[in-house]
Write a protein that holds these residues in place. Structure first.
Motif, PDB file in Angstrom:
ATOM      1  N   ASP A 160      58.041  36.360   8.632  1.00 53.02           N
ATOM      2  CA  ASP A 160      56.888  35.455   8.601  1.00 53.02           C
ATOM      3  C   ASP A 160      56.307  35.276  10.005  1.00 53.02           C
ATOM      4  N   LYS A 190      59.233  37.142  -2.492  1.00 48.92           N
ATOM      5  CA  LYS A 190      58.935  36.141  -1.452  1.00 48.92           C
ATOM      6  C   LYS A 190      58.203  36.788  -0.283  1.00 48.92           C
ATOM      7  N   ALA A 193      54.597  37.309  -1.113  1.00 50.81           N
ATOM      8  CA  ALA A 193      53.864  36.042  -1.024  1.00 50.81           C
ATOM      9  C   ALA A 193      53.520  35.724   0.425  1.00 50.81           C
ATOM     10  N   LEU A 194      54.451  35.969   1.346  1.00 49.07           N
ATOM     11  CA  LEU A 194      54.177  35.743   2.770  1.00 49.07           C
ATOM     12  C   LEU A 194      53.066  36.668   3.256  1.00 49.07           C
ATOM     13  N   GLU A 196      50.666  37.938   1.502  1.00 49.02           N
ATOM     14  CA  GLU A 196      49.383  37.478   0.935  1.00 49.02           C
ATOM     15  C   GLU A 196      48.769  36.378   1.788  1.00 49.02           C
ATOM     16  N   GLN A 197      49.619  35.496   2.306  1.00 52.67           N
ATOM     17  CA  GLN A 197      49.133  34.372   3.118  1.00 52.67           C
ATOM     18  C   GLN A 197      48.775  34.800   4.535  1.00 52.67           C
ATOM     19  N   ARG A 198      49.611  35.624   5.137  1.00 55.95           N
ATOM     20  CA  ARG A 198      49.486  35.898   6.571  1.00 55.95           C
ATOM     21  C   ARG A 198      48.812  37.236   6.879  1.00 55.95           C
ATOM     22  N   SER A 199      48.988  38.223   6.005  1.00 59.57           N
ATOM     23  CA  SER A 199      48.488  39.573   6.269  1.00 59.57           C
ATOM     24  C   SER A 199      47.931  40.165   4.978  1.00 59.57           C
ATOM     25  N   PRO A 200      46.826  39.639   4.492  1.00 58.84           N
ATOM     26  CA  PRO A 200      46.347  40.025   3.161  1.00 58.84           C
ATOM     27  C   PRO A 200      45.950  41.492   3.027  1.00 58.84           C
TER      28      PRO A 200
END
Length: 403
Positions: A160, A190, A193-194, A196-200
């Motif tokens: 992350d 998981k 999901a990280l 998607e939020q930080r490095s789409p």
């Protein structure tokens, strides 16, 4: 010192000793020595035992191989081979691109997906080409280093912290090389999901080369190939199936545009795979059930023998028991071997006809080594482990004499 700097400095030093400075685009790594050296007690190789051509030709589906025309293949790979791979990975055959080994697949992926200024997040320790092909492709690499103490389990917090809008590729192996530790489906979800939020815009590459090298009655882990369209998997017939000489691997790619770009990249580097190699690999994959069954029995016995050795040597070494694969990580205990003793240990191996893979090759310390327990014939593994114990004895004896 960064891992890449360490490898390049080690390589440069080695080559300068021969009057030549290293100037390659790819970092130099001593793992290349495994292609040139094969000592009687080779515990450095990570494959199971090599198949012979005779064993391959005895498999069903090769009766007409004498009529095979040795023309060009297709850049995507033969239809029959892609269908066999698709069945093993549970994806459509159209999602499969064959490559000359998994490392070439990752190089082409990085070369196509990443542009100047983009970043890749790499989970280490890892197979050296998994890092060095990224560097050779000009990608800026951010390393997430897993630890022996935590049994090389995926560290999502570290990942992350390493992700950013510049990240275009996240790369890991499951099972890992050198440890044989698998990543769970829950952790992959998981991680997605990280991302998607930080490095789409990032893709997740998962090297599954050792996935089918399971033990005993253990269920073979399912491929991550069909889990999410952002996942690209890579594997080959090299490790679990014992045919590294065929140089046949593959990528599974859900995105049609990326597949097209990778096909053009492959066309411009190797054109196509060998039609002979792909024909043999197809038969091997179609018969993989019987081939893997016998190898799983051998791996199970070898792992049991190694586990007993590690227990008997617990005062001098510690290990991380692998989940799959013919390999694991073993560490010389700090309370028994200082840094000088570790150096002597490596110096003594050749005199015992032993070969091990240094942890420094993979981004670990020199105190750690990768031990391959599936490559030697069963009757030679015990003597090899006995020779390893003798090396430890001599290392300790040298320490006592020095004191």
């Amino acid at each position: 010192m960064e891992y890449s700097d360490q490898l390049q400095r080690t390589g440069t030093t080695a080559l300068q000793a021969n009057g030549q400075a290293w100037r390659g685009r790819f970092p130099y790594n001593e793992i290349i020595s495994l292609l040139d050296v094969n000592r009687p007690f080779n515990l450095a190789e990570s494959t199971s035992q090599d198949l012979t051509v005779g064993e391959l030709l005895d498999l069903a589906g090769l009766d007409g191989i004498r009529d095979l025309k040795l023309g060009y293949g297709t850049s995507a790979g033969s239809v029959a081979l892609r269908e066999a791979i698709a069945e093993a990975c549970n994806v459509p055959a159209g999602h499969v691109i064959t490559t000359q080994g998994t490392a070439l697949g990752l190089f082409l992926l990085a070369f196509e997906v990443c542009r100047p200024g983009d970043e890749a997040v790499l989970v280490t320790p890892c197979f050296p080409p998994s890092r060095d092909c990224l560097l050779g492709a000009g990608v800026s690499v951010r390393e997430v280093r897993l630890s022996f103490e935590h049994r090389y389990r995926l560290d999502l917090e570290q990942i992350d912290a390493s992700l950013s809008p510049k990240t275009r590729l996240v790369s890991l192996a499951s099972p890992q090389n050198p440890s044989g530790v698998q990543t769970s489906r829950a952790d992959i979800e998981k991680l997605l999901a990280l991302m998607e939020q930080r490095s789409p815009q990032a893709l997740l590459f998962i090297d599954e080369t050792y996935r089918e090298a399971a033990y005993g009655e253990n269920v073979v882990a399912e491929s991550f190939a069909g889990l999410d369209p952002r996942i690209v998997t890579g594997a080959s017939v090299s490790k679990a199936l014992g045919a590294p000489g065929l140089r046949t691997g593959w990528l599974t790619v859900a995105d049609a545009d990326l597949r097209s770009r990778l096909l053009v990249a492959k066309m411009n580097t190797v054109i196509s795979g060998s039609v002979l190699d792909e024909t043999l690999a197809t038969a091997l994959l179609r018969n993989r059930g019987s081939v893997l069954a016998s190898r799983r029995r051998l791996l199970t016995r070898a792992l049991d023998e190694l586990a007993l050795w590690c227990e008997n040597e617990r005062d001098r070494v510690e290990w991380v028991r692998p989940d799959a694969g013919a390999l694991c990580c073993i560490r010389l205990r700090a309370d028994g071997f200082d840094d000088a003793a570790v150096a002597r240990f490596w110096d003594l191996l050749a005199s015992h006809d032993l070969q091990l893979a240094s942890g420094t090759w993979f981004g670990e310390s020199e105190r750690v080594f990768r031990l391959g327990f599936g490559y030697l014939p069963p009757e030679r593994l015990g003597p090899a482990l006995a020779a390893l114990s003798s090396t430890l004895d001599r290392t300790e004896h040298c320490t006592v004499l020095k004191l």
